[in-house]
Design a protein around this motif. Structure first.
Motif, PDB file in Angstrom:
ATOM      1  N   THR A  42      -3.165   2.150  -1.321  1.00  6.86           N
ATOM      2  CA  THR A  42      -1.976   2.545  -2.080  1.00  6.86           C
ATOM      3  C   THR A  42      -2.304   3.695  -3.020  1.00  6.86           C
ATOM      4  O   THR A  42      -1.528   4.647  -3.156  1.00  6.86           O
ATOM      5  N   GLN A  82       5.400  -0.015  -1.880  1.00  7.56           N
ATOM      6  CA  GLN A  82       4.994  -1.356  -1.454  1.00  7.56           C
ATOM      7  C   GLN A  82       6.013  -2.394  -1.922  1.00  7.56           C
ATOM      8  O   GLN A  82       6.290  -3.352  -1.235  1.00  7.56           O
ATOM      9  N   ASP A 169       4.348   2.427   2.669  1.00  6.59           N
ATOM     10  CA  ASP A 169       3.278   1.550   2.191  1.00  6.59           C
ATOM     11  C   ASP A 169       3.576   0.123   2.648  1.00  6.59           C
ATOM     12  O   ASP A 169       4.459  -0.536   2.116  1.00  6.59           O
ATOM     13  N   GLU A 170       2.838  -0.330   3.639  1.00 10.72           N
ATOM     14  CA  GLU A 170       3.030  -1.663   4.231  1.00 10.72           C
ATOM     15  C   GLU A 170       4.486  -1.912   4.616  1.00 10.72           C
ATOM     16  O   GLU A 170       5.133  -2.824   4.097  1.00 10.72           O
TER      17      GLU A 170
END
Ligand SMILES: Nc1ncnc2c1ncn2[C@@H]1O[C@H](COP(=O)(O)OP(=O)(O)OP(=O)(O)O)[C@@H](O)[C@H]1O
Ligand SMILES: [Mg+2]
Lengths: 265, 360
Positions: A42, A82, A169-170
């Motif tokens: 991240t 995220q 992010d994810e």
């Protein structure tokens, strides 16, 4: 027309998190960033989008990140964080509409509405338009945010700005298996149409399946970078993740990663 | 491989579901009409021996004005009308300040009155009355609004600095800091009142609860430019405040110049609050009740929330002023009592509904 990062160093206070990371991504490809919890994935993404002060150089589409104005950057890249908090009771339509407002100007209300509906279809949320965002499940929220982000850079390539970049992010961390595949296919398709996708991932099989290039981060350094075949090696993965892993191959060059016991490492 | 389940309903060609902008546009028109109606109602309301309707109709050229006395015109045009206009400006200004502040702090409980900005603005105004004879003569009728503006600006900035870390605002810190700042400003104001002479005291008495009783065209002239500028600036903040609902970094990635947008918002809040406080003292709760009701009705989109707040805030304060003038007539209640009597229970109701979400 790429993303290039050289010698990225990031520290939070006195703690140094990234120690001179090189990273590059090309349009037309899905570039995955993998690594253990806390390894700095991240943080690397935040450095690439200018969210944390970083030493080193980052350029996007041939121009240093710091020399782009905020609205210029908004036209060429969109970021799915995220996790996202939302302050007021917006409906799903209104949240996705925020992305439309941040994106290229559309002719009229009808076109804007069409864009919102298309985006909701793309993330498989038809019929959610009138729901309140705060009343959705975690996976549904994640897909609404993705729809918003997509609307901001709907066209993978723009005449004026060149390729567009999706930073995820994810993106599938709280999705069920069907929607994991669906969202990864959406990302891969965005890349096929000329855009660039940079995704932080935890699922190594999805990474193997959809990644064109992979950067493996370990304790703030690049442990390996290259194609799935180059990066997804038993020893490398076992070293970085600290557990035994077996990489195999199913027909047509699809890699799969089979976890073994932790102690076996 | 990934077919959608066949059972999902097929949407019509284009559905507007979840889009409240149509409703919001109707609300703008409806609230403008409401404001007009309330304004006329406020003009007509009052001692019955004033032929209010006839004065209005005469001025509109629909009546010959026969038999009307000069005092009738005087009452209508120099007493009631400036009071209505001032009420609309201040009500709108307070409601817009509230909506802006809630957008800035990303929380529906932020309000200039509750977090001490009005107290800071009041301190600014009181210091000018008690200490600043020179400033008074130099800036004329704008001395009070300007000093209240600076008082409000310093307070808002201080609050933001204390309560916001890394782009996140802790509502607990915000409210507690508001209490501290409000108490400090109140104490300082108390000291100033203590050292004030009799003439100054007369100027100061109405600050306690807020009142529109002293409305004159001079006051309108001192207040209107500042609040109208705040109204004019607020549409430009709407897009940024909407994006800010997703957090500061998300707003930045959506192309919003976040820092500049926040600075402008703070200045606009301080200006509108300061001008209101300078003209009518601290009138509480308008800034929290009005935007909250509107969010329930038309949603949180600032593009519509801000203009609707201006309209409904104006109507709300004019109505509250009507109540304050008639409830104990021929005396009158300070309007701050009326707005607090409506607003404080409302505030508690929001707290009850949002319990558990408070540490956002
Ligand atoms: N704002 C912050 N302040 C201080 N330290 C931080 C901050 N954000 C992250 N860190 C630390 O930096 C390191 C890297 O964090 P980062 O979020 O990049 O990890 P990650 O690889 O994304 O992990 P995950 O897989 O859990 O998402 C961690 O040790 C974390 O504790
Ligand atoms: Mg992470």
């Amino acid at each position: 027309m790429t993303i290039e990062a050289r010698g990225i160093e990031v520290a939070y206070g006195k703690r140094r998190i990234l120690h001179g990371v090189d990273f590059s991504a090309r349009p037309g490809e899905v570039t995955m960033i993998i690594g253990p919890n806390g390894s700095g994935k991240t943080t690397l993404m935040r450095a690439l989008i200018g969210e944390v002060p970083a030493k080193g150089a980052v350029s996007i589409n041939g121009k240093a990140l710091s020399r782009h104005a905020a609205h210029e950057l908004a036209a060429i890249r969109a970021v799915l964080p995220q996790d996202t908090a939302l302050a007021f009771p917006f409906t799903v339509t209104e949240v996705v509409g925020l992305g439309v407002t941040a994106g290229p100007i559309l002719a009229n209300a009808h076109a804007r509405r069409q864009r919102i509906n298309d985006a909701l279809d793309a993330v498989d949320l038809p019929g959610f338009a009138g729901r309140y965002y705060q009343e959705l499940s975690g996976g549904e929220r994640q897909r609404v945010q993705l729809a918003r982000v997509l609307c901001q850079i709907w066209n993978p390539v723009s005449h004026r700005h060149g390729p567009s970049w999706l930073f995820l992010d994810e993106p599938v961390s709280s999705l069920d298996i069907r929607h994991q595949l669906m969202i990864m296919e959406l990302a891969a398709n965005y890349a096929r149409r000329g855009g660039g996708v940079i995704a932080v991932m935890h699922d190594l099989n999805l990474t193997a399946m959809f990644g064109d290039r992979i950067t493996l981060i370990s304790s703030g350094e690049v442990a390996a970078t290259g194609t799935p075949q180059e990066v997804l090696q038993d020893d490398t993965l076992a070293d970085v993740f600290g557990c035994a892993l077996k990489v195999g191959e199913v027909p047509r060059n699809h890699l799969f990663v089979l976890p073994q016991a932790i102690s076996a490492g | 491989m990934l077919q959608r389940p066949a059972a999902t309903c097929t949407a019509p060609a284009i559905s507007m579901e979840g889009d409240r902008s149509g409703r919001a546009r109707i609300a703008v028109v409806g609230l403008a009409l409401l404001l007009l109606g309330v304004a006329v109602f406020g003009l007509v309301l009052g001692a019955a021996d004033t032929p209010a309707w006839r004065v209005i109709l005469t001025r509109l050229g629909l009546d010959n004005g026969a038999g009307l006395k000069p005092t009738d015109y005087l009452i209508m045009e120099s007493i009631r009308l400036p009071r209505i206009v001032l009420g609309i400006l201040i009500g709108g200004g307070l409601a817009v300040s509230g909506a802006l502040m809630q957008g800035l702090f990303r929380n529906p409980l932020a309000d200039p009155g509750i977090v001490g900005v009005s107290a800071g603005a009041g301190l600014g105004a009181v210091s000018t009355i008690v200490l600043g004879g020179g400033i008074l003569s130099f800036t004329g009728i704008y001395a009070l609004p300007l000093s209240a503006f600076f008082g409000g600006l310093i307070t808002t900035w201080l609050l933001y600095w204390v309560a916001t870390r890394n782009g996140r605002t802790s509502i607990a810190t915000l409210l507690l800091a508001g209490i501290a700042i409000g108490a400090f400003a109140g104490a300082a104001t108390g000291v100033l009142i203590y050292i004030a002479d009799d003439a100054q005291l007369r100027d100061l008495t109405f600050w306690g609860l807020g009142s529109l009783a002293g409305a004159t065209w001079t006051k309108v002239a001192a207040t209107a430019p500042i609040i109208l500028i705040a109204f004019a600036a607020s549409p430009f903040l709407a897009r940024g405040l909407n994006a800010l609902a997703l957090g500061e970094s998300a707003a930045h990635h959506m192309g919003i110049p976040v820092q500049r947008m926040k600075n402008v918002t703070i200045v606009v809040v301080a200006a509108a609050t300061g001008a209101s406080v300078a003209a009518a003292g601290a009138i509480g709760f308008v800034g929290i009740v009005v935007p909250h009701l509107l969010r329930l009705a038309i949603g949180p989109d600032h593009k519509y929330l801000l203009p609707c707040s201006a309209l409904l805030g104006g109507a709300f304060l004019t109505l509250a002023d009507g109540v304050s003038r008639t409830l104990v007539a021929p005396a009158e209640l300070p309007i701050g009592i009326v707005t607090a009597a409506i607003g404080a229970p409302f505030f508690l109701w929001i707290l009850l509904r949002r319990r558990g979400l408070l540490d956002l």
